[in-house]
Structures are given as C-alpha cells and as structure tokens.
Design a protein around this motif. Sequence first.
Motif, PDB file in Angstrom:
ATOM      1  N   GLY A 226      30.400  15.244   1.374  1.00 59.84           N
ATOM      2  CA  GLY A 226      31.566  14.158   1.353  1.00 59.84           C
ATOM      3  C   GLY A 226      32.266  14.452   0.212  1.00 59.84           C
ATOM      4  N   LYS A 227      33.141  13.474  -0.103  1.00 57.35           N
ATOM      5  CA  LYS A 227      34.083  13.507  -1.309  1.00 57.35           C
ATOM      6  C   LYS A 227      33.562  13.925  -2.697  1.00 57.35           C
ATOM      7  CE  LYS A 227      37.051   9.791   0.408  1.00 57.35           C
ATOM      8  NZ  LYS A 227      37.809   8.466   0.370  1.00 57.35           N
ATOM      9  N   TYR A 228      34.283  14.740  -3.436  1.00 60.65           N
ATOM     10  CA  TYR A 228      33.859  15.304  -4.523  1.00 60.65           C
ATOM     11  C   TYR A 228      34.278  13.938  -5.763  1.00 60.65           C
ATOM     12  CZ  TYR A 228      32.904  19.908  -2.786  1.00 60.65           C
ATOM     13  OH  TYR A 228      32.637  20.991  -2.120  1.00 60.65           O
ATOM     14  N   GLN A 229      33.377  14.141  -6.675  1.00 58.27           N
ATOM     15  CA  GLN A 229      33.398  13.096  -7.911  1.00 58.27           C
ATOM     16  C   GLN A 229      32.974  13.944  -9.068  1.00 58.27           C
ATOM     17  OE1 GLN A 229      34.452  10.012  -7.278  1.00 58.27           O
ATOM     18  NE2 GLN A 229      34.440  10.041  -5.014  1.00 58.27           N
ATOM     19  N   ASP A 230      33.538  13.450 -10.127  1.00 57.39           N
ATOM     20  CA  ASP A 230      33.332  13.781 -11.191  1.00 57.39           C
ATOM     21  C   ASP A 230      31.990  13.523 -11.803  1.00 57.39           C
ATOM     22  OD1 ASP A 230      33.139  14.013 -14.485  1.00 57.39           O
ATOM     23  OD2 ASP A 230      35.218  15.247 -13.929  1.00 57.39           O
ATOM     24  N   ARG A 231      31.185  14.494 -12.195  1.00 52.04           N
ATOM     25  CA  ARG A 231      29.918  14.031 -12.549  1.00 52.04           C
ATOM     26  C   ARG A 231      29.525  15.060 -13.693  1.00 52.04           C
ATOM     27  NH1 ARG A 231      26.739   9.560 -10.531  1.00 52.04           N
ATOM     28  NH2 ARG A 231      27.535   9.493  -8.307  1.00 52.04           N
ATOM     29  N   ASN A 232      29.241  14.401 -15.021  1.00 55.05           N
ATOM     30  CA  ASN A 232      28.997  15.204 -16.314  1.00 55.05           C
ATOM     31  C   ASN A 232      30.241  16.383 -16.300  1.00 55.05           C
ATOM     32  OD1 ASN A 232      25.738  15.719 -17.343  1.00 55.05           O
ATOM     33  ND2 ASN A 232      26.869  13.767 -17.394  1.00 55.05           N
ATOM     34  N   GLU A 233      31.458  16.205 -16.072  1.00 44.69           N
ATOM     35  CA  GLU A 233      32.412  17.021 -15.968  1.00 44.69           C
ATOM     36  C   GLU A 233      32.261  18.226 -15.150  1.00 44.69           C
ATOM     37  OE1 GLU A 233      32.810  18.144 -20.308  1.00 44.69           O
ATOM     38  OE2 GLU A 233      33.920  16.244 -20.975  1.00 44.69           O
ATOM     39  N   LEU A 234      31.657  18.001 -14.186  1.00 45.46           N
ATOM     40  CA  LEU A 234      31.554  18.864 -13.051  1.00 45.46           C
ATOM     41  C   LEU A 234      31.952  18.113 -11.563  1.00 45.46           C
ATOM     42  CD1 LEU A 234      28.260  20.835 -13.288  1.00 45.46           C
ATOM     43  CD2 LEU A 234      30.428  21.803 -13.606  1.00 45.46           C
ATOM     44  N   LEU A 235      32.679  18.632 -10.852  1.00 40.01           N
ATOM     45  CA  LEU A 235      33.168  18.102  -9.491  1.00 40.01           C
ATOM     46  C   LEU A 235      31.894  18.552  -8.544  1.00 40.01           C
ATOM     47  CD1 LEU A 235      37.099  18.523  -9.355  1.00 40.01           C
ATOM     48  CD2 LEU A 235      35.801  16.544  -9.745  1.00 40.01           C
ATOM     49  N   PRO A 237      29.955  16.932  -4.771  1.00 40.74           N
ATOM     50  CA  PRO A 237      30.110  16.042  -3.678  1.00 40.74           C
ATOM     51  C   PRO A 237      29.000  14.674  -4.076  1.00 40.74           C
ATOM     52  CG  PRO A 237      29.523  18.196  -2.795  1.00 40.74           C
ATOM     53  CD  PRO A 237      29.578  18.213  -4.199  1.00 40.74           C
ATOM     54  N   ASP A 238      29.539  13.731  -3.714  1.00 43.26           N
ATOM     55  CA  ASP A 238      28.540  12.517  -3.922  1.00 43.26           C
ATOM     56  C   ASP A 238      27.614  12.333  -2.642  1.00 43.26           C
ATOM     57  OD1 ASP A 238      28.976  11.481  -6.261  1.00 43.26           O
ATOM     58  OD2 ASP A 238      30.112   9.780  -5.568  1.00 43.26           O
ATOM     59  N   THR A 239      27.808  12.924  -1.484  1.00 44.37           N
ATOM     60  CA  THR A 239      27.080  12.774  -0.504  1.00 44.37           C
ATOM     61  C   THR A 239      26.684  14.046   0.225  1.00 44.37           C
ATOM     62  OG1 THR A 239      28.786  12.245   1.076  1.00 44.37           O
ATOM     63  CG2 THR A 239      27.707  10.426  -0.077  1.00 44.37           C
ATOM     64  N   MET A 240      25.707  14.106   1.003  1.00 43.79           N
ATOM     65  CA  MET A 240      25.292  15.372   1.880  1.00 43.79           C
ATOM     66  C   MET A 240      24.663  14.817   3.102  1.00 43.79           C
ATOM     67  SD  MET A 240      23.553  18.913   1.090  1.00 43.79           S
ATOM     68  CE  MET A 240      24.710  19.487  -0.101  1.00 43.79           C
ATOM     69  N   THR A 241      25.013  15.422   4.237  1.00 53.19           N
ATOM     70  CA  THR A 241      24.202  15.137   5.501  1.00 53.19           C
ATOM     71  C   THR A 241      23.730  16.551   6.061  1.00 53.19           C
ATOM     72  OG1 THR A 241      25.635  13.447   5.947  1.00 53.19           O
ATOM     73  CG2 THR A 241      24.371  14.397   7.678  1.00 53.19           C
ATOM     74  N   ALA A 242      22.268  16.496   6.413  1.00 52.90           N
ATOM     75  CA  ALA A 242      21.860  17.700   6.829  1.00 52.90           C
ATOM     76  C   ALA A 242      21.543  17.683   8.173  1.00 52.90           C
ATOM     77  CB  ALA A 242      20.624  17.944   5.954  1.00 52.90           C
ATOM     78  N   ALA A 243      22.001  18.614   9.054  1.00 53.39           N
ATOM     79  CA  ALA A 243      21.725  18.474  10.641  1.00 53.39           C
ATOM     80  C   ALA A 243      21.154  19.854  11.316  1.00 53.39           C
ATOM     81  CB  ALA A 243      22.914  18.085  11.146  1.00 53.39           C
TER      82      ALA A 243
END
Length: 268
Positions: A226-235, A237-243
């Motif tokens: 999903g969308k990339y977010q800043d986490r601990n100064e790293l970009l 993804p906030d979500t992942m879907t596996a298929a």
Amino acid sequence: MILIIIASIFILLIVISIVGIVSFNASVEKEKVLLFNTSREIDIKITQKDLDDFPDLMKNYLSKVKIVGKPKYCNVIFTQKGEIRTGSKKKWLPFSATQYMSSNNSGFIWKAKALPMLIRDRYTNDTGEVKVSLLGLKDVVLFTGQKVDQSSLGRCLGELIWFPIGFLDPDISWEPIDDRTVKATITKKNNTLDGFFIFDQNGMIDHFKTKRYRDTELENFIGEVGKYQDRNELLIPDTMTAAWNLKKGKLNYFKASIVDYKLVSATC
C-alpha cells in the motif's frame, strides 16, 4: 461445592493457558536473540557508494526510502494487525503479530496470535519452519523440509520491502528486466530463488512476484503493498496483501498493516 469445582477448573485452565503462552513467547525470544546476534562492527553507516552496483530502479528506490546514513548492520521489530485465511471459502481470521528481521543474519521470525492458535513462521540459519500451536501447549502443525525452506526464503526476500536495509545482502544478485521490473536472485545454502520487484511510476516498489510452495504445489505468489509512510526515518509500506495467483483465479489470503515499527541496535 459444584460451583467451587467449576470455578477451580476454570482458573486451572487459565493458568495452564498462560503458562503455555509464556513458554511459546520465551522460545521465540531465544530464536530472536540468535537472529539478532552479531560480531560485526555496528557503527558502519550505509553510504551512496553501497548502492553503486544496484540497477538504476533499485538504486533510486533505495535512495528514496532513505537507507543511506542508516546503520548497515541493524535489526527491526515491527508489530502488525491483520487477517488471514486458508482458502477462498474460509473465513478471514483476525491476528496480531510481531516480526523480527535483521541485516546481521539474513532471515525473519514472525510470531502471531489468532486465539486459540499461536503461530511462528521463521527463516533463520538458511532453514524455514512453520509452527502452529494450541495456546503454546501442543503443536498442531509443524512444517519443515526443503519445500518449506524455499517458500520461507521467498517470503524473506519479498518482505525486505518492510526492511529495505536488508536489500544490501551480498547473497542477492540483481538484473534489470525492463523499465518497471528488476529481478532478484537470492542464494542461501542449497536454495536459489528468483523474485521480481515491480515499480510504480514514482519509482517505488508496487508489488513482488515469485514462486512459493502452497502445501506441496509450487504456485505463483504475489505481494502487493500500500502507501508508503515514514517509520523511524525509513519509507516503508503501511500495508501488504499476499495472494496466490492460481489457475482458477487469484486468492488473497493475507492482509496486514503496520502498527509500530522500530529499528534497534545490532547487539540487541
């Protein structure tokens, strides 16, 4: 008297369950210590020169997600919430999980809770293992062997999207395929696996494709982010879907979102 007996049995069951869960968590903690253990110099920082040998797509991506300046040898702990199912007609089961990854020793440990089941999926020391336990008291599923090793290695490679420092692993070789795709080949022990990272128009990884074992059959696997977010100064993804991209159609079976994300010292 009957009520006292019932209450005593109920309390005993709770105590036994707590003991089982504590024992399960303690076992995973020992595995985490081994994964995080290192004798490397821990003050080495990633430089732009470390990215020189990557294809342009990966080089630009690694710069954008801001790994330059981060410790080359470090660990990450992140928590997730999500849903998982085993088939298209199966119910989605909610879970909460903690995942451990390291650039010291390539691999991951995923500890999840979908009560009454506790799940531990790992790839460490070039070996995969999937364990499902009933409240930590009894293992109801334990998968090991070459097919599990290969499948776990595929998960390890794909989920570096959540820990991009791990892309510096020297056991991964890179090959540009086209203007949106890079092929990664990872070799660990006796296993070699190809994975394909597909990029969006902004130069960020959009999804990952490889082949993994679903039970005993080798199937096409897709990991979509999903969308990339800043986490601990790293970009990341906030979500992942596996298929699974099966002959009879696409089966989404895993959905997770990041709740908390923390880079930690290489000596933790």
